[in-house]
Design a protein around this motif. Structure first.
Motif, PDB file in Angstrom:
ATOM      1  N   GLY A   1       0.795  -1.225   0.000  1.00 47.48           N
ATOM      2  CA  GLY A   1       0.000   0.000   0.000  1.00 47.48           C
ATOM      3  C   GLY A   1       0.821   1.266   0.000  1.00 47.48           C
ATOM      4  N   LEU A   2       0.332   2.258   0.736  1.00 44.41           N
ATOM      5  CA  LEU A   2       0.984   3.564   0.785  1.00 44.41           C
ATOM      6  C   LEU A   2       2.380   3.467   1.397  1.00 44.41           C
ATOM      7  CD1 LEU A   2       0.900   6.670   0.535  1.00 44.41           C
ATOM      8  CD2 LEU A   2      -0.276   6.716   2.746  1.00 44.41           C
ATOM      9  N   GLY A   3       2.537   2.611   2.429  1.00 42.00           N
ATOM     10  CA  GLY A   3       3.842   2.476   3.092  1.00 42.00           C
ATOM     11  C   GLY A   3       4.902   2.000   2.118  1.00 42.00           C
TER      12      GLY A   3
ATOM     13  N   ASN B   1       4.851   6.629  10.680  1.00 38.94           N
ATOM     14  CA  ASN B   1       3.862   5.727  11.272  1.00 38.94           C
ATOM     15  C   ASN B   1       2.738   5.524  10.264  1.00 38.94           C
ATOM     16  OD1 ASN B   1       4.822   5.133  13.991  1.00 38.94           O
ATOM     17  ND2 ASN B   1       4.545   7.320  14.392  1.00 38.94           N
ATOM     18  N   ASN B   2       2.937   4.537   9.396  1.00 43.22           N
ATOM     19  CA  ASN B   2       1.985   4.295   8.312  1.00 43.22           C
ATOM     20  C   ASN B   2       1.132   3.053   8.553  1.00 43.22           C
ATOM     21  OD1 ASN B   2       1.086   4.194   5.290  1.00 43.22           O
ATOM     22  ND2 ASN B   2       2.101   2.225   5.675  1.00 43.22           N
ATOM     23  N   ALA B   3       1.696   2.034   9.201  1.00 43.71           N
ATOM     24  CA  ALA B   3       0.961   0.774   9.369  1.00 43.71           C
ATOM     25  C   ALA B   3      -0.397   1.052  10.010  1.00 43.71           C
ATOM     26  CB  ALA B   3       1.751  -0.204  10.221  1.00 43.71           C
TER      27      ALA B   3
ATOM     28  N   VAL C   1     -14.285   1.708  15.589  1.00 41.94           N
ATOM     29  CA  VAL C   1     -13.004   1.715  16.304  1.00 41.94           C
ATOM     30  C   VAL C   1     -11.940   2.397  15.436  1.00 41.94           C
ATOM     31  CG1 VAL C   1     -11.190   0.285  17.321  1.00 41.94           C
ATOM     32  CG2 VAL C   1     -13.588  -0.332  17.619  1.00 41.94           C
ATOM     33  N   TYR C   2     -11.933   2.044  14.163  1.00 44.08           N
ATOM     34  CA  TYR C   2     -10.972   2.668  13.231  1.00 44.08           C
ATOM     35  C   TYR C   2     -11.106   4.191  13.248  1.00 44.08           C
ATOM     36  CZ  TYR C   2      -8.555   3.715   8.817  1.00 44.08           C
ATOM     37  OH  TYR C   2      -7.712   4.223   7.862  1.00 44.08           O
ATOM     38  N   ASN C   3     -12.347   4.683  13.143  1.00 43.47           N
ATOM     39  CA  ASN C   3     -12.564   6.138  13.153  1.00 43.47           C
ATOM     40  C   ASN C   3     -11.906   6.761  14.392  1.00 43.47           C
ATOM     41  OD1 ASN C   3     -14.168   5.832  10.896  1.00 43.47           O
ATOM     42  ND2 ASN C   3     -16.108   5.984  11.991  1.00 43.47           N
TER      43      ASN C   3
ATOM     44  N   THR D   1      -9.442   5.518  16.202  1.00 46.31           N
ATOM     45  CA  THR D   1      -7.971   5.456  16.190  1.00 46.31           C
ATOM     46  C   THR D   1      -7.398   6.569  15.319  1.00 46.31           C
ATOM     47  OG1 THR D   1      -7.763   3.909  14.294  1.00 46.31           O
ATOM     48  CG2 THR D   1      -7.962   2.936  16.517  1.00 46.31           C
ATOM     49  N   LYS D   2      -8.114   6.947  14.246  1.00 47.07           N
ATOM     50  CA  LYS D   2      -7.609   8.000  13.367  1.00 47.07           C
ATOM     51  C   LYS D   2      -7.850   9.388  13.982  1.00 47.07           C
ATOM     52  CE  LYS D   2      -5.651   5.384  10.539  1.00 47.07           C
ATOM     53  NZ  LYS D   2      -4.189   5.395  10.373  1.00 47.07           N
ATOM     54  N   ALA D   3      -8.938   9.523  14.752  1.00 46.97           N
ATOM     55  CA  ALA D   3      -9.124  10.774  15.500  1.00 46.97           C
ATOM     56  C   ALA D   3      -7.987  10.904  16.522  1.00 46.97           C
ATOM     57  CB  ALA D   3     -10.483  10.779  16.198  1.00 46.97           C
TER      58      ALA D   3
HETATM   59  N1  LIG Z   1      -6.515   3.136   1.981  1.00 48.31           N
HETATM   60  C1  LIG Z   1      -7.185   4.200   2.351  1.00 48.31           C
HETATM   61  O1  LIG Z   1      -8.187   4.545   1.742  1.00 48.31           O
HETATM   62  C2  LIG Z   1      -6.735   5.018   3.524  1.00 48.31           C
HETATM   63  C3  LIG Z   1      -7.433   6.187   3.808  1.00 48.31           C
HETATM   64  C4  LIG Z   1      -7.065   6.941   4.893  1.00 48.31           C
HETATM   65  C5  LIG Z   1      -6.014   6.537   5.688  1.00 48.31           C
HETATM   66  N2  LIG Z   1      -5.332   5.398   5.400  1.00 48.31           N
HETATM   67  C6  LIG Z   1      -4.229   5.012   6.307  1.00 48.31           C
HETATM   68  O2  LIG Z   1      -3.030   4.968   5.561  1.00 48.31           O
HETATM   69  C7  LIG Z   1      -2.173   3.967   6.110  1.00 48.31           C
HETATM   70  C8  LIG Z   1      -1.767   2.999   5.020  1.00 48.31           C
HETATM   71  O3  LIG Z   1      -2.942   2.395   4.531  1.00 48.31           O
HETATM   72  P1  LIG Z   1      -2.952   1.487   3.219  1.00 48.31           P
HETATM   73  O4  LIG Z   1      -4.236   1.766   2.533  1.00 48.31           O
HETATM   74  O5  LIG Z   1      -1.660   1.621   2.507  1.00 48.31           O
HETATM   75  O6  LIG Z   1      -3.065   0.054   3.907  1.00 48.31           O
HETATM   76  P2  LIG Z   1      -2.710  -1.390   3.311  1.00 48.31           P
HETATM   77  O7  LIG Z   1      -2.729  -1.413   1.831  1.00 48.31           O
HETATM   78  O8  LIG Z   1      -3.608  -2.350   4.051  1.00 48.31           O
HETATM   79  O9  LIG Z   1      -1.204  -1.579   3.769  1.00 48.31           O
HETATM   80  C9  LIG Z   1      -0.916  -1.540   5.127  1.00 48.31           C
HETATM   81  C10 LIG Z   1       0.454  -2.164   5.314  1.00 48.31           C
HETATM   82  O10 LIG Z   1       0.671  -2.182   6.733  1.00 48.31           O
HETATM   83  C11 LIG Z   1       1.125  -3.473   7.078  1.00 48.31           C
HETATM   84  N3  LIG Z   1       0.813  -3.767   8.444  1.00 48.31           N
HETATM   85  C12 LIG Z   1      -0.410  -3.879   9.011  1.00 48.31           C
HETATM   86  N4  LIG Z   1      -0.253  -4.152  10.316  1.00 48.31           N
HETATM   87  C13 LIG Z   1       1.087  -4.200  10.561  1.00 48.31           C
HETATM   88  C14 LIG Z   1       1.870  -4.454  11.703  1.00 48.31           C
HETATM   89  N5  LIG Z   1       1.320  -4.707  12.890  1.00 48.31           N
HETATM   90  N6  LIG Z   1       3.201  -4.402  11.581  1.00 48.31           N
HETATM   91  C15 LIG Z   1       3.776  -4.153  10.403  1.00 48.31           C
HETATM   92  N7  LIG Z   1       3.085  -3.938   9.263  1.00 48.31           N
HETATM   93  C16 LIG Z   1       1.745  -3.961   9.361  1.00 48.31           C
HETATM   94  C17 LIG Z   1       0.426  -4.395   6.109  1.00 48.31           C
HETATM   95  O11 LIG Z   1       1.136  -5.613   6.062  1.00 48.31           O
HETATM   96  P3  LIG Z   1       0.385  -6.963   5.537  1.00 48.31           P
HETATM   97  O12 LIG Z   1       0.120  -6.743   4.097  1.00 48.31           O
HETATM   98  O13 LIG Z   1       1.402  -7.996   5.844  1.00 48.31           O
HETATM   99  O14 LIG Z   1      -0.862  -7.081   6.361  1.00 48.31           O
HETATM  100  C18 LIG Z   1       0.524  -3.604   4.816  1.00 48.31           C
HETATM  101  O15 LIG Z   1       1.776  -3.816   4.193  1.00 48.31           O
HETATM  102  C19 LIG Z   1      -2.953   3.311   7.254  1.00 48.31           C
HETATM  103  O16 LIG Z   1      -2.576   3.887   8.484  1.00 48.31           O
HETATM  104  C20 LIG Z   1      -4.395   3.650   6.920  1.00 48.31           C
HETATM  105  O17 LIG Z   1      -5.199   3.665   8.062  1.00 48.31           O
HETATM  106  C21 LIG Z   1      -5.665   4.645   4.324  1.00 48.31           C
END
Ligand SMILES: NC(=O)c1ccc[n+]([C@@H]2O[C@H](COP(=O)([O-])OP(=O)(O)OC[C@H]3O[C@@H](n4cnc5c(N)ncnc54)[C@H](OP(=O)(O)O)[C@@H]3O)[C@@H](O)[C@H]2O)c1
Length: 226
Positions: free
Chosen positions: A30-32, A54-56, A120-122, A124-126
């Motif tokens: 994903g974004l990370g 802090n992206n996870a 819960v997610y909402n 955590t983001k707040a």
């Molecule tokens: N996607 C959206 O629409 C969106 C919108 C707003 C905010 N965000 C935020 O942006 C951030 C990135 O989101 P994303 O959409 O890129 O998510 P994603 O595609 O689900 O990718 C998240 C990454 O974090 C890893 N991860 C999850 N738990 C972990 C842990 N305990 N330790 C290490 N790595 C872990 C996952 O690994 P695995 O693949 O191995 O599980 C995955 O590589 C998050 O904080 C999310 O809440 C996303």
């Protein structure tokens, strides 16, 4: 000067990209992964960490009428306890650097809890939103930590797999016309880094973040001065 600009005064002198080596949590996808790839392309020659991203984050729908709390605990651990511990543990090290950056992935739902199934997610983001603001204020007030910049990243519905726990996990993927592809999002993130934006995002998300600060920024700036 608008209250939002007042808030930004604390960090105007610090450049977001003035770091040598970043730890990116959740860098496997994903974004990370996209941010880690972008930073690797810029070169990361120095072994000492001076940036924490802090992206996870995970998202688990919760039905309050029919649910176990195990997944909610996991969500709280990953979205709140993880970034909090990493930040606190790295602070002494960051203080010893000429400059350091902490970036936190927030979300639109940290401003308005639109996603009712993800209560819960909402929350955590707040938490991440308010934590970032208070962290920035506290660090800016102490002489020994003024070198640390705090940046919020507010991603806009990225077309990847965060919604895997939903009934329709594909509502965030390429088949949803509202979703923003991760490379498109990265163009906003890279621009935000280069322009030293304190809050980085795109479209509706950054609009709502700006409106939030427009509505409450002045009150917060008062609290900052106390
Ligand atoms: N996607 C959206 O629409 C969106 C919108 C707003 C905010 N965000 C935020 O942006 C951030 C990135 O989101 P994303 O959409 O890129 O998510 P994603 O595609 O689900 O990718 C998240 C990454 O974090 C890893 N991860 C999850 N738990 C972990 C842990 N305990 N330790 C290490 N790595 C872990 C996952 O690994 P695995 O693949 O191995 O599980 C995955 O590589 C998050 O904080 C999310 O809440 C996303």
């Amino acid at each position: 000067m608008c209250p939002y600009e007042l808030l930004n005064l604390y960090t105007l002198a610090l450049n977001t990209l003035d770091f040598k080596c970043a730890v990116v949590t959740g860098g496997g996808g994903g974004l990370g992964r996209a941010m880690a790839d972008e930073l690797l392309m810029k070169g990361k020659d120095h072994p000492e960490v001076d940036c924490l991203i802090n992206n996870a984050g995970i998202q688990r729908p919760l039905d309050v009428n029919d649910s176990s709390l195990e997944e909610a605990y996991q969500e709280i651990d990953i979205n709140i306890r993880g970034p909090m511990h990493l930040t606190i543990d790295l602070l002494p090290h960051f203080k010893s650097k000429p400059s350091a950056t902490i970036m936190n992935a927030i979300s639109l739902v940290g401003y308005i809890p639109f996603s009712v199934i993800n209560l819960v997610y909402n929350g955590t983001k707040a938490w991440a939103h308010f934590w970032s603001m208070n962290l920035r204020t506290q660090l800016a007030k102490e002489q020994g930590s003024k070198n640390i910049k705090v940046v919020k990243i507010v991603p806009l519905r990225i077309a990847i797999h965060l919604h895997g726990g939903r009934k329709d996990p594909n509502d965030n993927k390429e088949n949803n016309s509202d979703a923003l592809l991760v490379d498109k999002l990265m163009s906003f993130v890279t621009k935000g880094w280069l322009e030293n934006q304190d809050t980085i995002g795109a479209g509706m998300d950054i609009d709502i973040a700006d409106r939030w600060h427009g509505a409450f920024g002045e009150e917060y700036a008062e609290a900052e001065r106390e």
